[in-house]
Motif scaffolding. Structure first.
Motif, PDB file in Angstrom:
ATOM      1  N   UNK A 139     -66.838  23.913   4.620  1.00 20.33           N
ATOM      2  CA  UNK A 139     -66.900  24.192   6.056  1.00 20.33           C
ATOM      3  C   UNK A 139     -66.281  23.033   6.835  1.00 20.33           C
ATOM      4  N   UNK A 140     -65.807  23.350   8.037  1.00 20.71           N
ATOM      5  CA  UNK A 140     -65.225  22.296   8.870  1.00 20.71           C
ATOM      6  C   UNK A 140     -66.291  21.253   9.188  1.00 20.71           C
TER       7      UNK A 140
ATOM      8  N   UNK B 138     -57.550  26.932  11.513  1.00 19.67           N
ATOM      9  CA  UNK B 138     -58.956  27.098  11.172  1.00 19.67           C
ATOM     10  C   UNK B 138     -59.190  28.572  10.876  1.00 19.67           C
ATOM     11  N   UNK B 139     -59.740  28.839   9.697  1.00 17.90           N
ATOM     12  CA  UNK B 139     -60.004  30.218   9.296  1.00 17.90           C
ATOM     13  C   UNK B 139     -61.382  30.617   9.802  1.00 17.90           C
ATOM     14  N   UNK B 140     -61.399  31.487  10.782  1.00 21.64           N
ATOM     15  CA  UNK B 140     -62.652  31.947  11.377  1.00 21.64           C
ATOM     16  C   UNK B 140     -62.885  33.426  11.083  1.00 21.64           C
TER      17      UNK B 140
ATOM     18  N   UNK C 100     -69.530  18.671  -1.800  1.00 20.74           N
ATOM     19  CA  UNK C 100     -69.142  19.420  -2.994  1.00 20.74           C
ATOM     20  C   UNK C 100     -70.242  19.338  -4.057  1.00 20.74           C
ATOM     21  N   UNK C 101     -70.821  18.149  -4.243  1.00 17.85           N
ATOM     22  CA  UNK C 101     -71.876  17.975  -5.249  1.00 17.85           C
ATOM     23  C   UNK C 101     -73.112  18.798  -4.902  1.00 17.85           C
ATOM     24  N   UNK C 102     -73.498  18.815  -3.638  1.00 18.36           N
ATOM     25  CA  UNK C 102     -74.660  19.605  -3.240  1.00 18.36           C
ATOM     26  C   UNK C 102     -74.426  21.097  -3.480  1.00 18.36           C
ATOM     27  N   UNK C 103     -73.240  21.567  -3.160  1.00 19.13           N
ATOM     28  CA  UNK C 103     -72.919  22.965  -3.423  1.00 19.13           C
ATOM     29  C   UNK C 103     -72.974  23.289  -4.903  1.00 19.13           C
ATOM     30  N   UNK C 104     -72.431  22.397  -5.721  1.00 20.31           N
ATOM     31  CA  UNK C 104     -72.437  22.601  -7.170  1.00 20.31           C
ATOM     32  C   UNK C 104     -73.860  22.608  -7.709  1.00 20.31           C
TER      33      UNK C 104
ATOM     34  N   UNK D 119     -68.947  33.728   7.007  1.00 21.85           N
ATOM     35  CA  UNK D 119     -69.467  32.406   6.698  1.00 21.85           C
ATOM     36  C   UNK D 119     -68.957  31.367   7.679  1.00 21.85           C
ATOM     37  N   UNK D 120     -69.133  30.121   7.327  1.00 22.42           N
ATOM     38  CA  UNK D 120     -68.679  29.047   8.217  1.00 22.42           C
ATOM     39  C   UNK D 120     -67.157  28.989   8.313  1.00 22.42           C
ATOM     40  N   UNK D 121     -66.664  28.437   9.398  1.00 20.85           N
ATOM     41  CA  UNK D 121     -65.220  28.251   9.564  1.00 20.85           C
ATOM     42  C   UNK D 121     -64.721  27.246   8.527  1.00 20.85           C
ATOM     43  N   UNK D 122     -63.540  27.498   7.984  1.00 21.94           N
ATOM     44  CA  UNK D 122     -62.961  26.604   6.983  1.00 21.94           C
ATOM     45  C   UNK D 122     -61.547  26.227   7.405  1.00 21.94           C
ATOM     46  N   UNK D 123     -61.126  24.993   7.086  1.00 23.68           N
ATOM     47  CA  UNK D 123     -59.770  24.588   7.462  1.00 23.68           C
ATOM     48  C   UNK D 123     -58.727  25.073   6.464  1.00 23.68           C
ATOM     49  N   UNK D 124     -57.529  25.322   6.983  1.00 22.89           N
ATOM     50  CA  UNK D 124     -56.354  25.592   6.152  1.00 22.89           C
ATOM     51  C   UNK D 124     -55.511  24.328   6.251  1.00 22.89           C
TER      52      UNK D 124
END
Length: 151
Positions: free
Chosen positions: A96-97, A67-69, A129-133, A73-78
């Motif tokens: 985000x996770x 987990x990239x912390x 993904x759609x909401x972000x776009x 921003x929010x934590x994201x998975x690798x």
């Protein structure tokens, strides 16, 4: 020199181009146009990658390896997966996770481009993904509208 004066002077090349085209934008309109170019440079390549994945997609299921912390921003998975050629690939998810990806070792659905396995994303998170776009392109559309019709 005040910051406002400095910002006004920094725009002289853009103002000169606008004057030659017969358009007289305000400083804020020019700054918004610069923001549109910058945001477009960030968002369009990501959208292109998504479109390529829609055409040439391969699915697999693999594991969250870290987990990239490190960011603000929010934590994201690798996520690590094995492509069709048997080579191990690793990518940082841009999302985000969530409850599925919050733990190391969790199984995650992955979509990747078999021609270019470096182009990989988490699968089955289409709403996120759609909401972000929508937010990014909505922001760009708003800024363009302000550049055209603002003030």
């Amino acid at each position: 020199m005040r910051v406002g004066d400095w910002a006004h002077e920094a725009l002289w090349p853009f103002r000169a181009l606008a004057d030659q085209s017969g358009y007289a934008p305000s400083d804020i309109q020019i700054w918004c146009l610069i923001c549109v170019v910058f945001l477009g440079a960030l968002v369009v390549p990501e959208t292109y990658g998504d479109l390529v994945l829609m055409r040439r997609r391969a699915y697999t299921t693999r594991k969250v390896v870290r987990l990239d912390t490190s960011g603000d921003g929010p934590d994201t998975p690798v996520i690590e997966f094995t492509d069709r050629a048997g080579k191990r690939q690793r990518f940082h998810s841009g999302l985000a996770v969530n409850s599925t990806t919050a733990t190391v070792g969790a199984e995650v659905a992955v979509i990747y481009d078999p021609v270019n396995p470096n182009r990989a994303r988490e699968a089955r998170r289409t709403l996120t993904k759609a909401l972000g776009t929508i937010v990014w392109y909505g922001t760009i559309a708003f800024l363009i509208a302000f550049v055209i019709w603002g003030e």
